[in-house]
Every structure is written in structure tokens, then in C-alpha cells.
Design a protein around this motif. Structure first.
Motif, PDB file in Angstrom:
ATOM      1  N   UNK A   4       0.825  -1.213   0.000  1.00 31.02           N
ATOM      2  CA  UNK A   4       0.000   0.000   0.000  1.00 31.02           C
ATOM      3  C   UNK A   4       0.858   1.261   0.000  1.00 31.02           C
ATOM      4  N   UNK A   5       0.401   2.255  -0.720  1.00 34.94           N
ATOM      5  CA  UNK A   5       1.096   3.540  -0.756  1.00 34.94           C
ATOM      6  C   UNK A   5       0.657   4.348   0.454  1.00 34.94           C
ATOM      7  N   UNK A   6       1.619   4.859   1.196  1.00 33.84           N
ATOM      8  CA  UNK A   6       1.335   5.569   2.442  1.00 33.84           C
ATOM      9  C   UNK A   6       1.275   7.077   2.277  1.00 33.84           C
ATOM     10  N   UNK A   7       1.982   7.595   1.319  1.00 36.80           N
ATOM     11  CA  UNK A   7       2.016   9.044   1.157  1.00 36.80           C
ATOM     12  C   UNK A   7       3.348   9.480   0.611  1.00 36.80           C
ATOM     13  N   UNK A   8       3.807  10.653   1.006  1.00 35.97           N
ATOM     14  CA  UNK A   8       5.056  11.215   0.501  1.00 35.97           C
ATOM     15  C   UNK A   8       6.196  10.965   1.479  1.00 35.97           C
ATOM     16  N   UNK A   9       7.416  10.942   0.948  1.00 39.01           N
ATOM     17  CA  UNK A   9       8.625  10.882   1.767  1.00 39.01           C
ATOM     18  C   UNK A   9       9.226  12.279   1.753  1.00 39.01           C
ATOM     19  N   UNK A  10       9.320  12.897   2.937  1.00 39.70           N
ATOM     20  CA  UNK A  10       9.759  14.287   3.045  1.00 39.70           C
ATOM     21  C   UNK A  10      10.959  14.380   3.971  1.00 39.70           C
ATOM     22  N   UNK A  11      11.975  15.132   3.550  1.00 45.22           N
ATOM     23  CA  UNK A  11      13.120  15.446   4.402  1.00 45.22           C
ATOM     24  C   UNK A  11      12.658  16.567   5.332  1.00 45.22           C
ATOM     25  N   UNK A  12      12.413  16.226   6.604  1.00 45.88           N
ATOM     26  CA  UNK A  12      11.774  17.175   7.523  1.00 45.88           C
ATOM     27  C   UNK A  12      12.535  18.476   7.731  1.00 45.88           C
ATOM     28  N   UNK A  13      13.870  18.445   7.927  1.00 38.44           N
ATOM     29  CA  UNK A  13      14.531  19.737   8.170  1.00 38.44           C
ATOM     30  C   UNK A  13      14.369  20.740   7.039  1.00 38.44           C
ATOM     31  N   UNK A  14      14.369  20.275   5.785  1.00 35.91           N
ATOM     32  CA  UNK A  14      14.286  21.203   4.656  1.00 35.91           C
ATOM     33  C   UNK A  14      12.890  21.298   4.055  1.00 35.91           C
ATOM     34  N   UNK A  15      12.040  20.304   4.329  1.00 38.41           N
ATOM     35  CA  UNK A  15      10.723  20.259   3.724  1.00 38.41           C
ATOM     36  C   UNK A  15      10.728  19.741   2.295  1.00 38.41           C
ATOM     37  N   UNK A  16      11.883  19.322   1.809  1.00 40.37           N
ATOM     38  CA  UNK A  16      12.024  18.820   0.431  1.00 40.37           C
ATOM     39  C   UNK A  16      11.328  17.469   0.279  1.00 40.37           C
ATOM     40  N   UNK A  17      10.507  17.344  -0.750  1.00 38.37           N
ATOM     41  CA  UNK A  17       9.831  16.080  -1.045  1.00 38.37           C
ATOM     42  C   UNK A  17      10.814  15.182  -1.793  1.00 38.37           C
ATOM     43  N   UNK A  18      11.146  14.035  -1.194  1.00 37.65           N
ATOM     44  CA  UNK A  18      12.080  13.098  -1.797  1.00 37.65           C
ATOM     45  C   UNK A  18      11.378  12.106  -2.711  1.00 37.65           C
ATOM     46  N   UNK A  19      10.134  11.795  -2.402  1.00 38.40           N
ATOM     47  CA  UNK A  19       9.332  10.896  -3.231  1.00 38.40           C
ATOM     48  C   UNK A  19       7.864  11.246  -3.027  1.00 38.40           C
ATOM     49  N   UNK A  20       7.112  11.325  -4.117  1.00 35.56           N
ATOM     50  CA  UNK A  20       5.696  11.664  -4.002  1.00 35.56           C
ATOM     51  C   UNK A  20       4.845  10.453  -3.634  1.00 35.56           C
ATOM     52  N   UNK A  21       5.399   9.255  -3.802  1.00 34.13           N
ATOM     53  CA  UNK A  21       4.712   8.021  -3.419  1.00 34.13           C
ATOM     54  C   UNK A  21       5.661   7.205  -2.552  1.00 34.13           C
ATOM     55  N   UNK A  22       5.217   6.841  -1.359  1.00 37.64           N
ATOM     56  CA  UNK A  22       6.050   6.056  -0.453  1.00 37.64           C
ATOM     57  C   UNK A  22       5.232   4.904   0.108  1.00 37.64           C
ATOM     58  N   UNK A  23       5.858   3.749   0.193  1.00 40.47           N
ATOM     59  CA  UNK A  23       5.183   2.558   0.711  1.00 40.47           C
ATOM     60  C   UNK A  23       6.143   1.792   1.605  1.00 40.47           C
ATOM     61  N   UNK A  24       5.575   0.955   2.459  1.00 42.10           N
ATOM     62  CA  UNK A  24       6.369   0.099   3.334  1.00 42.10           C
ATOM     63  C   UNK A  24       6.098  -1.350   2.946  1.00 42.10           C
ATOM     64  N   UNK A  25       7.157  -2.100   2.690  1.00 38.08           N
ATOM     65  CA  UNK A  25       7.034  -3.534   2.401  1.00 38.08           C
ATOM     66  C   UNK A  25       6.868  -4.242   3.744  1.00 38.08           C
ATOM     67  N   UNK A  26       5.649  -4.666   4.048  1.00 40.23           N
ATOM     68  CA  UNK A  26       5.355  -5.263   5.349  1.00 40.23           C
ATOM     69  C   UNK A  26       5.362  -6.789   5.323  1.00 40.23           C
ATOM     70  N   UNK A  27       4.935  -7.368   4.211  1.00 40.09           N
ATOM     71  CA  UNK A  27       4.859  -8.826   4.140  1.00 40.09           C
ATOM     72  C   UNK A  27       6.240  -9.422   3.869  1.00 40.09           C
ATOM     73  N   UNK A  28       6.409 -10.674   4.217  1.00 44.46           N
ATOM     74  CA  UNK A  28       7.667 -11.374   3.932  1.00 44.46           C
ATOM     75  C   UNK A  28       7.934 -11.329   2.435  1.00 44.46           C
ATOM     76  N   UNK A  29       6.909 -11.585   1.636  1.00 50.06           N
ATOM     77  CA  UNK A  29       7.061 -11.568   0.181  1.00 50.06           C
ATOM     78  C   UNK A  29       7.456 -10.176  -0.320  1.00 50.06           C
ATOM     79  N   UNK A  30       6.794  -9.147   0.168  1.00 48.79           N
ATOM     80  CA  UNK A  30       7.104  -7.777  -0.241  1.00 48.79           C
ATOM     81  C   UNK A  30       8.516  -7.377   0.130  1.00 48.79           C
ATOM     82  N   UNK A  31       8.964  -7.818   1.294  1.00 49.20           N
ATOM     83  CA  UNK A  31      10.329  -7.515   1.740  1.00 49.20           C
ATOM     84  C   UNK A  31      11.361  -8.244   0.885  1.00 49.20           C
TER      85      UNK A  31
END
Length: 101
Positions: A4-31
Motif C-alpha cells: 500500500x502507498x502511504x504518502x510522501x517521503x519528506x526530508x523534515x529539516x528542509x521540507x524537500x519532497x524526496x518521493x511523491x509516493x512512499x510505501x512500506x514492504x510489510x509482508x515477507x514476500x514484499x520484503x
């Protein structure tokens, strides 16, 4: 991407968007599979939890990876070529993978 796509990946100190789509591989297969056999979109990041080292066997292009500590600090950033093992990083609990560049 099967994860599942969770949202954006943002570098907090600068506010720079590193990726507009971010997901976490949670399943063994996804990992295990990650980007194997697929193109890595330039605007997408994949996180792998409980991970201190990644591989790119079966991945078509180089990846930029950021190893992070439990508190979110970036411990190491590396470019990993296709068909290789990335560096093992002590204290890494999450690895973010993006297209190189």
C-alpha cells in the motif's frame, strides 16, 4: 507495487519532497521481492523495516538507499548497483529504496 502507498517521503529539516509516493514492504514476500523484475519509478520510495542490508539481485537499475536508525536518523546513504549486496549498516532498522539519482 503490491504494497500500500502511504504518502510522501519528506526530508523534515528542509521540507524537500524526496518521493511523491512512499510505501512500506510489510509482508515477507514484499520484503524479499521489493523491486525485483520491475522498473523503479523516479517518484516512488519503498521502505523495508527490520533491515540492515539489502540486495539488488534481479533488480534492473541501481538504487539509492538510506539506512535509518529507530529514531529516524539517517545512518548511511549508498548507491547499490544491480546484482549486488548493499552495505550492512549496524543500527539500521529501516531502509528506504529509491531509483538512483
Amino acid at each position: 507495487m503490491a504494497e500500500p502507498v502511504l504518502g510522501r517521503l519528506v526530508h523534515e529539516p528542509s521540507g524537500r519532497v524526496l518521493a511523491t509516493h512512499a510505501a512500506v514492504a510489510r509482508s515477507v514476500w514484499g520484503r524479499l521481492v521489493g523491486w525485483i523484475g520491475r522498473a523503479v519509478p523516479a517518484d516512488t520510495a519503498l521502505a523495508i523495516d527490520a533491515c540492515g542490508q539489502i540486495h539488488t539481485f534481479g533488480v534492473r537499475a541501481p538504487l539509492d538507499v538510506a539506512h535509518c536508525a529507530a529514531d529516524g536518523r539517517v545512518l548511511r546513504v549508498a548507491r547499490v548497483a544491480p546484482g549486488t549486496l548493499g552495505p550492512r549498516v549496524a543500527g539500521s532498522v529501516r531502509v528506504w529504496e529509491t531509483a538512483a539519482g
